[in-house]
Design a protein around this motif. Sequence first.
Motif, PDB file in Angstrom:
ATOM      1  N   VAL A  31       0.836  -1.199   0.000  1.00 39.12           N
ATOM      2  CA  VAL A  31       0.000   0.000   0.000  1.00 39.12           C
ATOM      3  C   VAL A  31       0.876   1.256   0.000  1.00 39.12           C
ATOM      4  O   VAL A  31       0.608   2.210  -0.737  1.00 39.12           O
ATOM      5  N   LYS A  32       1.939   1.258   0.795  1.00 43.60           N
ATOM      6  CA  LYS A  32       2.853   2.408   0.814  1.00 43.60           C
ATOM      7  C   LYS A  32       3.447   2.647  -0.569  1.00 43.60           C
ATOM      8  O   LYS A  32       3.541   3.789  -1.026  1.00 43.60           O
ATOM      9  N   ALA A  33       3.848   1.596  -1.250  1.00 38.39           N
ATOM     10  CA  ALA A  33       4.437   1.726  -2.582  1.00 38.39           C
ATOM     11  C   ALA A  33       3.420   2.268  -3.581  1.00 38.39           C
ATOM     12  O   ALA A  33       3.757   3.101  -4.431  1.00 38.39           O
ATOM     13  N   GLN A  34       2.178   1.808  -3.486  1.00 36.06           N
ATOM     14  CA  GLN A  34       1.147   2.272  -4.406  1.00 36.06           C
ATOM     15  C   GLN A  34       0.833   3.744  -4.191  1.00 36.06           C
ATOM     16  O   GLN A  34       0.687   4.510  -5.148  1.00 36.06           O
ATOM     17  N   VAL A  35       0.744   4.165  -2.941  1.00 36.41           N
ATOM     18  CA  VAL A  35       0.469   5.566  -2.641  1.00 36.41           C
ATOM     19  C   VAL A  35       1.627   6.439  -3.109  1.00 36.41           C
ATOM     20  O   VAL A  35       1.423   7.499  -3.695  1.00 36.41           O
ATOM     21  N   ALA A  36       2.845   5.989  -2.905  1.00 39.14           N
ATOM     22  CA  ALA A  36       4.018   6.743  -3.355  1.00 39.14           C
ATOM     23  C   ALA A  36       4.035   6.852  -4.883  1.00 39.14           C
ATOM     24  O   ALA A  36       4.366   7.907  -5.432  1.00 39.14           O
ATOM     25  N   THR A  37       3.662   5.786  -5.567  1.00 44.53           N
ATOM     26  CA  THR A  37       3.624   5.796  -7.028  1.00 44.53           C
ATOM     27  C   THR A  37       2.594   6.801  -7.536  1.00 44.53           C
ATOM     28  O   THR A  37       2.879   7.605  -8.420  1.00 44.53           O
ATOM     29  N   VAL A  38       1.406   6.774  -6.974  1.00 46.29           N
ATOM     30  CA  VAL A  38       0.358   7.713  -7.390  1.00 46.29           C
ATOM     31  C   VAL A  38       0.790   9.146  -7.108  1.00 46.29           C
ATOM     32  O   VAL A  38       0.629  10.032  -7.940  1.00 46.29           O
ATOM     33  N   SER A  39       1.367   9.373  -5.951  1.00 47.64           N
ATOM     34  CA  SER A  39       1.840  10.710  -5.594  1.00 47.64           C
ATOM     35  C   SER A  39       2.882  11.199  -6.585  1.00 47.64           C
ATOM     36  O   SER A  39       2.845  12.347  -7.030  1.00 47.64           O
ATOM     37  N   SER A  40       3.799  10.346  -6.950  1.00 47.10           N
ATOM     38  CA  SER A  40       4.850  10.700  -7.894  1.00 47.10           C
ATOM     39  C   SER A  40       4.274  10.982  -9.279  1.00 47.10           C
ATOM     40  O   SER A  40       4.671  11.941  -9.939  1.00 47.10           O
ATOM     41  N   LEU A  41       3.329  10.167  -9.713  1.00 43.17           N
ATOM     42  CA  LEU A  41       2.708  10.372 -11.026  1.00 43.17           C
ATOM     43  C   LEU A  41       1.988  11.708 -11.086  1.00 43.17           C
ATOM     44  O   LEU A  41       2.082  12.439 -12.064  1.00 43.17           O
ATOM     45  N   LEU A  42       1.252  12.029 -10.023  1.00 36.88           N
ATOM     46  CA  LEU A  42       0.518  13.293  -9.995  1.00 36.88           C
ATOM     47  C   LEU A  42       1.471  14.479  -9.953  1.00 36.88           C
ATOM     48  O   LEU A  42       1.260  15.490 -10.608  1.00 36.88           O
ATOM     49  N   PHE A  43       2.542  14.349  -9.186  1.00 36.20           N
ATOM     50  CA  PHE A  43       3.538  15.425  -9.108  1.00 36.20           C
ATOM     51  C   PHE A  43       4.185  15.643 -10.481  1.00 36.20           C
ATOM     52  O   PHE A  43       4.310  16.773 -10.926  1.00 36.20           O
ATOM     53  N   ASN A  44       4.556  14.575 -11.146  1.00 35.13           N
ATOM     54  CA  ASN A  44       5.181  14.689 -12.461  1.00 35.13           C
ATOM     55  C   ASN A  44       4.220  15.269 -13.493  1.00 35.13           C
ATOM     56  O   ASN A  44       4.616  16.040 -14.361  1.00 35.13           O
ATOM     57  N   ALA A  45       2.948  14.911 -13.401  1.00 39.76           N
ATOM     58  CA  ALA A  45       1.960  15.446 -14.333  1.00 39.76           C
ATOM     59  C   ALA A  45       1.790  16.947 -14.126  1.00 39.76           C
ATOM     60  O   ALA A  45       1.686  17.703 -15.088  1.00 39.76           O
ATOM     61  N   LYS A  46       1.806  17.404 -12.893  1.00 39.83           N
ATOM     62  CA  LYS A  46       1.687  18.836 -12.597  1.00 39.83           C
ATOM     63  C   LYS A  46       2.899  19.589 -13.141  1.00 39.83           C
ATOM     64  O   LYS A  46       2.771  20.689 -13.656  1.00 39.83           O
ATOM     65  N   CYS A  47       4.084  19.014 -13.001  1.00 38.38           N
ATOM     66  CA  CYS A  47       5.302  19.662 -13.471  1.00 38.38           C
ATOM     67  C   CYS A  47       5.286  19.823 -14.998  1.00 38.38           C
ATOM     68  O   CYS A  47       5.788  20.813 -15.519  1.00 38.38           O
ATOM     69  N   ARG A  48       4.722  18.864 -15.686  1.00 37.50           N
ATOM     70  CA  ARG A  48       4.675  18.923 -17.155  1.00 37.50           C
ATOM     71  C   ARG A  48       3.690  19.958 -17.675  1.00 37.50           C
ATOM     72  O   ARG A  48       3.834  20.465 -18.767  1.00 37.50           O
ATOM     73  N   THR A  49       2.674  20.280 -16.871  1.00 36.49           N
ATOM     74  CA  THR A  49       1.659  21.229 -17.337  1.00 36.49           C
ATOM     75  C   THR A  49       2.050  22.681 -17.063  1.00 36.49           C
ATOM     76  O   THR A  49       1.400  23.586 -17.533  1.00 36.49           O
ATOM     77  N   LYS A  50       3.093  22.891 -16.313  1.00 36.21           N
ATOM     78  CA  LYS A  50       3.528  24.271 -16.004  1.00 36.21           C
ATOM     79  C   LYS A  50       4.504  24.786 -17.021  1.00 36.21           C
ATOM     80  O   LYS A  50       5.173  24.157 -17.705  1.00 36.21           O
TER      81      LYS A  50
END
Length: 50
Positions: A31-50
Amino acid sequence: MARIEVRIDDDVKQKAVAELAKHQITLSAFVKAQVATVSSLLFNAKCRTK
């Protein structure tokens, strides 16, 4: 550190724990790994849109 609580059927949990045990992974670690993965994906997606 944050705490996450979820309710799932006992049968589902038992099956997940058994399957993860085959790979020497605890449910908590998974569960920790899955939450970290989702968090990282969302962070990377935000960085690409700026």
